[in-house]
Design an enzyme around this catalytic site. Structure first.
Site, PDB file in Angstrom:
ATOM      1  N   HIS A   1     -45.214 -11.917  16.171  1.00 39.63           N
ATOM      2  CA  HIS A   1     -45.156 -13.384  16.114  1.00 39.63           C
ATOM      3  C   HIS A   1     -45.608 -13.975  17.452  1.00 39.63           C
ATOM      4  O   HIS A   1     -45.145 -13.531  18.506  1.00 39.63           O
ATOM      5  CB  HIS A   1     -43.732 -13.845  15.778  1.00 39.63           C
TER       6      HIS A   1
ATOM      7  N   ASP B   1     -36.387  -9.733   8.337  1.00 39.09           N
ATOM      8  CA  ASP B   1     -35.237  -9.840   7.437  1.00 39.09           C
ATOM      9  C   ASP B   1     -35.474 -11.015   6.488  1.00 39.09           C
ATOM     10  O   ASP B   1     -36.601 -11.515   6.403  1.00 39.09           O
ATOM     11  CB  ASP B   1     -33.921  -9.941   8.231  1.00 39.09           C
TER      12      ASP B   1
ATOM     13  N   SER C   1     -57.089  -8.409  14.292  1.00 41.79           N
ATOM     14  CA  SER C   1     -57.187  -7.793  15.627  1.00 41.79           C
ATOM     15  C   SER C   1     -55.938  -6.974  15.956  1.00 41.79           C
ATOM     16  O   SER C   1     -56.022  -5.933  16.610  1.00 41.79           O
ATOM     17  CB  SER C   1     -57.460  -8.844  16.705  1.00 41.79           C
ATOM     18  N   ASN C   2     -54.788  -7.418  15.504  1.00 45.95           N
ATOM     19  CA  ASN C   2     -53.566  -6.634  15.765  1.00 45.95           C
ATOM     20  C   ASN C   2     -53.574  -5.328  14.976  1.00 45.95           C
ATOM     21  O   ASN C   2     -53.207  -4.274  15.489  1.00 45.95           O
ATOM     22  CB  ASN C   2     -52.323  -7.460  15.433  1.00 45.95           C
TER      23      ASN C   2
ATOM     24  N   LYS D   1     -53.538 -11.202  23.856  1.00 42.43           N
ATOM     25  CA  LYS D   1     -53.674 -10.015  24.699  1.00 42.43           C
ATOM     26  C   LYS D   1     -52.326  -9.272  24.804  1.00 42.43           C
ATOM     27  O   LYS D   1     -52.270  -8.040  24.733  1.00 42.43           O
ATOM     28  CB  LYS D   1     -54.125 -10.462  26.102  1.00 42.43           C
TER      29      LYS D   1
ATOM     30  N   ARG E   1     -47.846 -14.909   4.567  1.00 37.41           N
ATOM     31  CA  ARG E   1     -46.949 -15.286   3.470  1.00 37.41           C
ATOM     32  C   ARG E   1     -45.531 -14.859   3.832  1.00 37.41           C
ATOM     33  O   ARG E   1     -45.350 -13.878   4.542  1.00 37.41           O
ATOM     34  CB  ARG E   1     -47.333 -14.575   2.175  1.00 37.41           C
TER      35      ARG E   1
HETATM   36  C1  GAR Z   1     -51.616 -13.344  15.519  1.00 37.74           C
HETATM   37  O1  GAR Z   1     -51.631 -14.252  16.601  1.00 37.74           O
HETATM   38  C2  GAR Z   1     -50.209 -13.168  14.984  1.00 37.74           C
HETATM   39  O2  GAR Z   1     -49.234 -13.191  15.988  1.00 37.74           O
HETATM   40  C3  GAR Z   1     -50.093 -14.380  14.090  1.00 37.74           C
HETATM   41  O3  GAR Z   1     -51.351 -14.453  13.450  1.00 37.74           O
HETATM   42  C4  GAR Z   1     -52.342 -13.931  14.311  1.00 37.74           C
HETATM   43  C5  GAR Z   1     -53.123 -12.871  13.560  1.00 37.74           C
HETATM   44  O4  GAR Z   1     -54.211 -12.425  14.307  1.00 37.74           O
HETATM   45  N1  GAR Z   1     -49.040 -14.226  13.150  1.00 37.74           N
HETATM   46  C6  GAR Z   1     -48.269 -15.247  12.751  1.00 37.74           C
HETATM   47  O5  GAR Z   1     -48.429 -16.389  13.135  1.00 37.74           O
HETATM   48  C7  GAR Z   1     -47.188 -14.869  11.778  1.00 37.74           C
HETATM   49  N2  GAR Z   1     -46.343 -15.999  11.502  1.00 37.74           N
HETATM   50  P1  GAR Z   1     -54.931 -11.058  13.941  1.00 37.74           P
HETATM   51  O6  GAR Z   1     -55.253 -11.156  12.441  1.00 37.74           O
HETATM   52  O7  GAR Z   1     -56.170 -11.054  14.775  1.00 37.74           O
HETATM   53  O8  GAR Z   1     -53.995  -9.945  14.243  1.00 37.74           O
END
Ligand code: GAR
Length: 203
Positions: free
Chosen positions: A111, A143, A15-16, A174, A93
């Site tokens: 994050h 990093d 989604s991001n 959101k 990963r």
């Molecule tokens: C999101 O909530 C992102 O912040 C998190 O995984 C989800 C992915 O959602 N990322 C982490 O936890 C990284 N450590 P998405 O595939 O719908 O974007």
């Protein structure tokens, strides 16, 4: 103006990635769409990439003798498409120093917590378990540490007494969909200046 090429590394729902790609496609972010690389065959992000007419690749870590070999293949593809910025959009990963050196200050991660609180995985659950009243989300450059890189944008979210993992995660998501495209836009406009741990946003 020279347009930067933005590629995505993903592991799941996407989604991001979708939100950023839409904003590139609409011209709100002036950039070129690069490629999508997933470490999971079933990632929905791979299907979404097709909707945007983007090339996408499942690169199976198990096909390689080690993490650097896997990342070498990722780097080969990212370079083939002349990637300027790598967006880690739900990439689960840990990247090695080898990859990070190659894209130093050119990998943005989203994050789902206010770093440095709750790094790693299951950050929304960590926040609920800890009992914090405020959590949120963070964009940062990656990093060598785990979620330790210079912070670009943060957005706070109140935790309600009746919040469960789903309600809290969806309110955080959101905000993720707001701050990630904004961070990518600032990068593509050349407005992010890194000095040590600090990221300054040029007007
Ligand atoms: C999101 O909530 C992102 O912040 C998190 O995984 C989800 C992915 O959602 N990322 C982490 O936890 C990284 N450590 P998405 O595939 O719908 O974007």
């Amino acid at each position: 103006m020279f347009k930067k090429t933005v590629s995505f590394i993903v592991s799941g729902r996407g989604s991001n990635f979708q939100t950023v790609a839409e904003k590139i496609k609409s011209g709100y972010i002036k950039a070129n769409l690069g490629i999508v690389i997933s470490d999971k065959a079933e990632a929905r992000a791979l299907t979404i990439a097709g909707d945007f007419g983007m090339d996408s690749y499942f690169i199976n870590p198990r096909d390689f003798p080690g993490r650097e070999a896997h990342e070498s293949e990722m780097i080969r593809l990212l370079e083939k498409y002349k990637t300027d910025l790598v967006v880690a959009a739900g990439y689960m990963r840990i990247l090695t120093a080898f990859f990070i050196r190659k894209y130093r200050n050119r990998i943005i991660n989203i994050h789902p917590a206010l770093l440095p609180s709750f790094p790693g995985v299951h950050s929304q659950q960590q926040a609920l378990d800890y009992g914090v009243k405020i959590t949120g989300c963070t964009t940062h450059f990656i990093d060598e540490g785990t979620d330790t890189g210079p912070i670009i944008i943060q957005s706070p979210i109140s935790v309600m007494d009746d919040d469960g993992i789903e309600s809290l995660s969806s309110r955080i998501l959101k905000e993720e969909h707001r701050i990630l495209p904004e961070s990518v836009k600032l990068f593509c406009e050349g407005r992010l200046r890194i000095n040590g741990r600090k990221v300054y946003i040029d007007k």
